[in-house]
Design an enzyme around this catalytic site. Structure first.
Site, PDB file in Angstrom:
ATOM      1  N   SER A 106       0.837  -1.199   0.000  1.00 57.64           N
ATOM      2  CA  SER A 106       0.000   0.000   0.000  1.00 57.64           C
ATOM      3  C   SER A 106       0.871   1.247   0.000  1.00 57.64           C
ATOM      4  O   SER A 106       1.907   1.274   0.661  1.00 57.64           O
ATOM      5  CB  SER A 106      -0.910   0.026   1.231  1.00 57.64           C
ATOM      6  N   THR A 107       0.439   2.262  -0.734  1.00 52.42           N
ATOM      7  CA  THR A 107       1.108   3.559  -0.702  1.00 52.42           C
ATOM      8  C   THR A 107       0.541   4.412   0.420  1.00 52.42           C
ATOM      9  O   THR A 107       1.248   4.858   1.324  1.00 52.42           O
ATOM     10  CB  THR A 107       0.937   4.295  -2.039  1.00 52.42           C
ATOM     11  N   THR A 112      -1.773   3.772   2.912  1.00 54.73           N
ATOM     12  CA  THR A 112      -1.843   3.237   4.278  1.00 54.73           C
ATOM     13  C   THR A 112      -0.472   3.252   4.939  1.00 54.73           C
ATOM     14  O   THR A 112      -0.325   3.650   6.096  1.00 54.73           O
ATOM     15  CB  THR A 112      -2.410   1.813   4.278  1.00 54.73           C
ATOM     16  N   ARG A 134      -2.581  -4.929   7.909  1.00 57.78           N
ATOM     17  CA  ARG A 134      -3.231  -4.906   6.593  1.00 57.78           C
ATOM     18  C   ARG A 134      -3.139  -6.334   6.062  1.00 57.78           C
ATOM     19  O   ARG A 134      -2.071  -6.780   5.628  1.00 57.78           O
ATOM     20  CB  ARG A 134      -2.510  -3.908   5.681  1.00 57.78           C
ATOM     21  N   HIS A 155     -12.546  -1.862   5.579  1.00 59.25           N
ATOM     22  CA  HIS A 155     -11.442  -0.902   5.459  1.00 59.25           C
ATOM     23  C   HIS A 155     -11.842   0.365   6.227  1.00 59.25           C
ATOM     24  O   HIS A 155     -12.040   1.434   5.641  1.00 59.25           O
ATOM     25  CB  HIS A 155     -11.195  -0.577   3.981  1.00 59.25           C
ATOM     26  N   GLN A 164     -10.036   3.916   5.862  1.00 56.76           N
ATOM     27  CA  GLN A 164     -10.315   4.624   4.613  1.00 56.76           C
ATOM     28  C   GLN A 164     -11.589   5.447   4.740  1.00 56.76           C
ATOM     29  O   GLN A 164     -11.645   6.599   4.307  1.00 56.76           O
ATOM     30  CB  GLN A 164     -10.457   3.637   3.458  1.00 56.76           C
ATOM     31  N   ASP A 211     -14.378   2.361  -6.474  1.00 51.57           N
ATOM     32  CA  ASP A 211     -13.128   1.767  -6.017  1.00 51.57           C
ATOM     33  C   ASP A 211     -12.633   0.869  -7.147  1.00 51.57           C
ATOM     34  O   ASP A 211     -13.297   0.712  -8.174  1.00 51.57           O
ATOM     35  CB  ASP A 211     -13.372   0.975  -4.725  1.00 51.57           C
ATOM     36  N   HIS A 270     -12.572   8.428  -4.473  1.00 48.77           N
ATOM     37  CA  HIS A 270     -11.972   7.144  -4.849  1.00 48.77           C
ATOM     38  C   HIS A 270     -10.800   6.930  -3.906  1.00 48.77           C
ATOM     39  O   HIS A 270      -9.962   7.807  -3.733  1.00 48.77           O
ATOM     40  CB  HIS A 270     -11.499   7.178  -6.300  1.00 48.77           C
ATOM     41  N   CYS A 271     -10.695   5.737  -3.310  1.00 50.00           N
ATOM     42  CA  CYS A 271      -9.648   5.528  -2.303  1.00 50.00           C
ATOM     43  C   CYS A 271      -8.256   5.365  -2.919  1.00 50.00           C
ATOM     44  O   CYS A 271      -7.266   5.422  -2.200  1.00 50.00           O
ATOM     45  CB  CYS A 271      -9.987   4.334  -1.421  1.00 50.00           C
ATOM     46  N   LEU A 272      -8.175   5.152  -4.238  1.00 47.99           N
ATOM     47  CA  LEU A 272      -6.918   5.046  -4.967  1.00 47.99           C
ATOM     48  C   LEU A 272      -6.178   3.746  -4.620  1.00 47.99           C
ATOM     49  O   LEU A 272      -6.383   3.204  -3.533  1.00 47.99           O
ATOM     50  CB  LEU A 272      -6.019   6.260  -4.717  1.00 47.99           C
ATOM     51  N   PRO A 273      -5.363   3.217  -5.519  1.00 46.11           N
ATOM     52  CA  PRO A 273      -5.073   3.730  -6.849  1.00 46.11           C
ATOM     53  C   PRO A 273      -6.244   3.520  -7.809  1.00 46.11           C
ATOM     54  O   PRO A 273      -7.026   2.596  -7.627  1.00 46.11           O
ATOM     55  CB  PRO A 273      -3.857   2.907  -7.286  1.00 46.11           C
ATOM     56  N   ARG A 277      -6.099  10.574   4.895  1.00 47.95           N
ATOM     57  CA  ARG A 277      -5.736   9.274   5.468  1.00 47.95           C
ATOM     58  C   ARG A 277      -4.747   9.475   6.616  1.00 47.95           C
ATOM     59  O   ARG A 277      -4.771   8.747   7.609  1.00 47.95           O
ATOM     60  CB  ARG A 277      -5.126   8.368   4.385  1.00 47.95           C
TER      61      ARG A 277
END
Length: 356
Positions: free
Chosen positions: A92-93, A95, A143, A170, A173, A265, A304-307, A332
């Site tokens: 994850s980026t 988180t 995670r 989640h 998020q 998502d 949108h939670c991304l990516p 976040r």
């Protein structure tokens, strides 16, 4: 006369306890506010376990920390001397960076553990891992692939366990999503959220919490990709309790009708790569576009939670002023900081409670 600290607080004569930090004890740890909420020592596995007031308290704390640290430039080492184990079975980026930088910003020490460092339930039982981490750290953010692993960690650990993502939920998020919407609209009660996409863990967390703020929820998922019926049943009970609308359909345009917030998502989560062809076909017509936005309210926004992949939302919407995705990503950090502060300290927000 009480001595003023470096941040101008009116007065607890305990500056000597934190000499050199420029802030008195109370500006660093927070004066008690008018609230009955105390989350210290709790786990955060799902928002189902949190009341409306407790979730609002987390968002209030996030807003408080964001204003005091980002806007006012205050130094608040609220987690000084504390450490956090970060277990990541999935990469994850947002988180990872939000948790590492946020925990460190508050004076704590985050320890990042990948599957090369720790194999939950493989080389060591979950029970043993929970007890070892409880003796070495102050909290765990995990995670993971399976919610059941988190539940067992929480059962066996003597420190707070935080869900950084699982197959079921989640929650961290969704806290960021709600903070973003509150900042944009100035309130949450009465907003309508439309979920256009997969019946996944992010949707499950919305189902467990939106009604608690008085928000309405309209959900469009392709046939065969609906959310867990057991979670839907709980959400229906919340909808009745809080007198909100909960609507399910397979038609994205019907779900988008009159909404304030369009949310989607990824269609293909980690571990679902073999289903790519099937899922891509099933989600035809689910792309968020300006044309779909014409069905929404005039003030509609996008999350949108991304990516993100272009087939989920086109560039026109994603990079438009209606898109709140980058503010959402930043939040976040402030929301996970609020979670850690609330679960590990006696800090209470100093600034005025936002309108929810």
């Amino acid at each position: 006369m009480p001595v003023l600290c470096g941040y101008g607080c009116s007065g607890q004569p305990r500056v000597e306890e934190v000499r050199g930090l420029g802030a008195c004890f109370w500006c660093r740890s927070g004066q008690p506010t008018q609230t009955n909420v105390n989350l210290k020592g709790r786990d955060l596995l799902t928002l189902q376990n949190y009341t409306a007031e407790e979730i609002k308290y987390l968002l209030w704390t996030a807003s408080d920390l964001k204003q005091r640290i980002k806007d006012k430039g205050e130094y608040l080492p609220l987690l000084q001397g504390k450490s956090l184990a970060m277990i990541f079975e999935k990469r994850s980026t947002r988180t990872r960076l939000s948790t590492e930088t946020g925990f460190a910003l508050l004076g704590g020490h985050p320890c990042f553990l990948t599957t090369q460092d720790i194999h939950l339930g493989v080389n060591e039982s979950l029970t043993d891992t929970a007890r070892v981490l409880s003796s070495l750290t102050n909290a765990v953010l995990a995670r993971v692939y399976k919610q059941s692993d988190l539940d067992l960690l929480a059962k066996e650990a003597s420190i707070p366990i935080v869900n950084g993502l699982s197959d079921s939920y989640h929650p961290i998020q969704i806290l960021a999503d709600y903070l973003t919407l509150q900042e944009h609209y100035g309130y949450l009660k009465g907003l309508t959220i439309s979920w256009i996409g997969d019946g996944n863990n992010v949707l499950n967390s919305i189902l467990m919490s939106a009604a608690k703020f008085g928000m309405h929820l309209r959900v469009a998922t392709p046939k065969g990709f609906e959310p867990d019926p057991n979670i839907v049943k709980v959400a229906e009970e919340y909808s009745k309790e809080y007198s909100t609308e909960l609507f399910f359909t397979t038609d994205p345009l019907e779900a988008a009708s009159g909404t304030n917030v369009l949310v989607t998502d990824t269609w293909i989560s980690m571990g679902q790569e073999k289903e790519k062809a099937e899922r891509t076909k099933a989600f035809q017509g689910y792309q968020i576009t300006m044309q779909m936005g014409k069905q929404a309210a005039s003030d509609w926004t996008f999350l949108h939670c991304l990516p993100r992949k272009p087939e989920e939302v086109d560039d026109e919407v994603f990079y438009s002023p209606r898109s709140l995705v980058f503010q959402e990503a930043e939040n976040r950090k402030w929301t996970i900081m609020a979670v850690m502060v609330s679960l590990l300290t006696d800090y209470s927000p100093q600034l005025q409670k936002p309108t929810f």
